[in-house]
Design an enzyme around this catalytic site. Structure first.
Site, mmCIF file in Angstrom:
data_model
loop_
_atom_site.group_PDB
_atom_site.id
_atom_site.type_symbol
_atom_site.label_atom_id
_atom_site.label_comp_id
_atom_site.label_asym_id
_atom_site.label_seq_id
_atom_site.Cartn_x
_atom_site.Cartn_y
_atom_site.Cartn_z
ATOM 1 N N GLU A 27 -40.735 8.683 40.531
ATOM 2 C CA GLU A 27 -41.638 9.780 40.478
ATOM 3 C C GLU A 27 -42.682 9.486 38.928
ATOM 4 O O GLU A 27 -42.887 8.426 37.956
ATOM 5 C CB GLU A 27 -40.741 10.628 39.325
ATOM 6 C CG GLU A 27 -39.873 10.656 37.779
ATOM 7 C CD GLU A 27 -39.420 11.571 37.845
ATOM 8 O OE1 GLU A 27 -39.786 12.821 37.514
ATOM 9 O OE2 GLU A 27 -37.669 11.724 37.087
ATOM 10 N N CYS A 46 -46.235 15.821 8.026
ATOM 11 C CA CYS A 46 -46.987 17.326 7.946
ATOM 12 C C CYS A 46 -46.986 17.465 6.533
ATOM 13 O O CYS A 46 -46.354 18.133 6.494
ATOM 14 C CB CYS A 46 -46.710 17.671 8.965
ATOM 15 S SG CYS A 46 -47.285 20.059 8.706
#
Length: 663
Positions: A202, A582
């Site tokens: 896939e 962050c």
């Protein structure tokens, strides 16, 4: 908002949750019967009394207890909270996420139909239209005819034969699968040279440019591609066409086998599609996630919106951002092959029927070491930490690790010696799996290229290297604490995982050895971790598709058999590339600068909404309020800390006090 409180079900041998658990993680495979009640009952009856059954029963009980604690935390979180105001805040976050929707790219997820089984039919056409399975003791792939009886991957062959007495069981032929995988991937690359392979059968493609250059609609392009695959390989492939990878993967399962489905490139149509979609259909949501979400009333993606206030208050446990993305049907549309520098580990493991003889166990370990040596030499890697993984005959999994202040030898003798040193203190044991994994990698190919390029390469590396301060900060992070596992973001800043639970990652196959026939007893199956070609996760798998790296010195079971050898820390200079922090929420993120910027935008909007909401509630300052404020300040630094331990009622509901009613 209408509360949909649910109570945790009791865990007994007759509970629906245990029956579903015994059925394994592949219950959503294409071609299986829609009503699997009778199939699950047979699986439970056949498995009853086995070590596998007892292990799954234990896991089901543990999960039930976890759910009971989460429900208590939920009840505490919503007590005295104005849920309407919380919903208004979440609605603003939804608007921020909606603004990130990109409908400009045409993404395709291609998935070969029953790949191993289909390749076997090429070599033996008489198997066509017959129920058969590939694999020895455990089914690797089942033909669609076998799936009608409930046979699926990860199932023990004796259970499969109980479901389908006429089942034909075949041994695996990996060389055949490897050959056909290469042919199929080469065809896909004609349509997108930078496609991302997500395994041997896939992958994801961006066909936007190809469609423009050849004046084709997306449906025409994908039909042509699928037709080419069939003409050149005599294999069939199913495909999903959508604006992002998450939707494309969901769509590829809609018309299996040998079909395709295109999502409408319209915001309203996408949200309507997602509204009724089972949450389990979302990539990244496993059977444990499914049951946890079900406990708070989330069965479909539409339920995410209905329960948005509770999910906001319990973001730590459920991952609000990820779930809101699923509700909206938005996600990453960046498609590119994985890079060598993204690789975190290299390893090999071997599954076999239960062994308790120490000499035979060491023999298996030696085979794994030889296999790992071959992979490391061929692909050009070494490392500083070696992790031993073993699974007991009770299906409990443990890991033991040792780190060095030098790069380890890639010779099988040295790898075997390290593995033996880690395993010896645990003996005697009865094992059914053993493996070795090397982490904290060094790219030997890159080093050779660097030397060849000379001083220019040296200065380029120096200019982009991490500062000593950052290295120290990363080195100080607890590497073996599950609570500090960083959330995974795509390159364009989309959350791609929920808070992790090892139970999903482990995915124990439905197999035990008591009743395996003689043929299965004689067979070993080898599994390679994140290697190439036919192996389950190819080296071209992007970082967000690779399962989380096993934690060194950690145990997936609650009580290890014995104390593990001491683990030595590697110096900071040789750590993996640092995570990005962050500045708003303090989370360490596994992403690049673009993804970090997208995450900061989301945090800023989230923080602004919370601050505005706090002001609007006009909370009166007091000594208790100041104390609460300090608590909130601490919590706001890491509002989404990932915890795999049983939830604690303390520290829950980041932002909770902002929504308390007066009095």
């Amino acid at each position: 908002m209408q509360d949909k409180h649910t109570d945790a079900p009791p865990s007994t041998p007759d509970t629906e949750s245990l029956l579903r658990r015994l059925a394994g993680p592949s219950v959503n495979k294409a071609g299986l019967a829609k009503d699997q009640t009778e199939i699950n009952r047979i699986i439970a009856e056949v498995s009853k009394g086995s070590k596998f059954y007892e292990n799954e029963k234990r896991k089901d009980k543990d999960l039930t207890e976890r759910i009971e604690q989460i429900l208590k935390i939920r009840d505490e979180s919503i007590r005295g909270v104005d849920l309407r105001k919380v919903e208004e805040s979440v609605d603003k976050l939804i608007a921020q996420l909606e603004a990130k929707r990109d409908l400009s790219q045409v993404i395709v997820h291609v998935d070969m139909d029953a790949f191993f089984a289909s390749v076997e039919v090429l070599h033996d056409p008489s198997l066509a239209s017959k129920p058969f399975a590939v694999g020895g003791g455990v089914v690797s792939t089942a033909s669609y005819e076998a799936r009608k009886f409930g046979v699926r991957s990860g199932m023990a062959t004796f259970v499969a034969k109980k479901l389908c007495p006429e089942l034909i069981c075949l041994r695996s032929h990996f060389e055949w699968y490897n050959e056909m995988s290469n042919k199929v991937m080469a065809i896909f690359k004609r349509y997108d040279p930078t496609m991302c392979a997500a395994g041997c059968d896939e992958g994801y493609l961006n066909i936007t440019r190809y469609c423009e250059d050849h004046s084709l609609s997306p449906e025409e392009c994908v039909s042509q591609m699928r037709r080419t695959v069939h003409e050149e390989t005599n294999l069939t492939v199913s495909a999903g066409i959508a604006p992002n990878k998450m939707l494309a993967k969901i769509c590829s399962d809609k018309n299996k086998p040998n079909g395709q489905f295109k999502m409408q490139f319209d915001s309203g149509e996408i949200k309507a599609f997602m509204r009724e979609l089972s949450i389990r259909k979302v990539p990244g949501v496993g059977r444990v996630h499914e049951r946890l979400l079900d406990s708070v009333g989330v069965k479909t993606c539409g339920d995410v919106f209905e329960q948005r206030a509770v999910l906001f208050l319990m973001d730590k446990y459920f991952g609000l951002e990820f779930l809101l993305q699923a509700h909206l049907g938005i996600g990453s549309n960046i498609v590119q092959p994985g890079q060598r520098e993204e690789r975190k580990s290299i390893g090999a493991e071997r599954t076999f029927n239960a062994l308790s003889d120490t000499a035979r166990i060491y023999s298996k370990l030696e085979e794994v070491a030889a296999e790992l040596e071959s992979d490391m030499v061929e692909s050009g890697w070494t490392g500083k930490t070696v992790t031993l993984k073993y699974k007991l005959d009770t299906f409990q999994v443990f890991t033991r690790a040792k780190s060095f202040d030098r790069w380890i030898s890639t010779k099988k003798e040295d790898l075997f010696a390290i593995g033996q040193e880690l395993l010896k203190p645990e003996l005697p044991l009865t094992l059914r799996l053993i493996g070795l994994r090397v982490t904290k990698l060094k790219d030997l190919k890159a080093e050779a290229e660097s030397k060849a390029r000379g001083i220019k390469r040296f200065f380029e590396a120096a200019s982009s290297s991490t500062s000593p301060r950052k290295k120290r900060r990363v080195a100080d992070m607890p590497q073996d604490d599950d609570e500090n596992e960083p959330p995974t973001l795509s390159q364009d800043g989309f959350a791609v995982t929920m808070p992790g639970y090892d139970d999903d990652a482990e995915g124990d196959p439905l197999a035990h050895t008591e009743s395996l026939d003689a043929e299965a007893d004689a067979e070993d199956s080898s599994v390679h971790a994140q290697s190439t070609s036919v192996k389950p996760k190819s080296s071209s798998t992007p970082p967000f598709l690779i399962p989380p790296e096993e934690k060194a010195s950690s145990s997936k079971a609650s009580h290890p058999p014995r104390a593990s050898p001491a683990k030595h820390n590697a110096p900071a200079d040789d750590l993996e590339p640092p995570l990005l922090e962050c500045p708003i929420c303090g989370r360490m993120l596994d992403t690049d600068n673009q993804g970090l910027n997208e995450h900061i935008d989301f945090c800023l909007s989230k923080q602004a909404i919370k601050e505005a909401q706090t002001a609007s509630l006009n909370l009166k300052p007091s000594s208790s309020g100041e104390s609460s404020g300090q608590t909130k300040k601490t919590a706001s630094r890491k509002p989404q800390a990932r915890s795999k331990a049983k939830p604690d009622s303390s520290g829950h509901g980041e932002g909770l006090l902002r929504y308390r009613n007066k009095g």
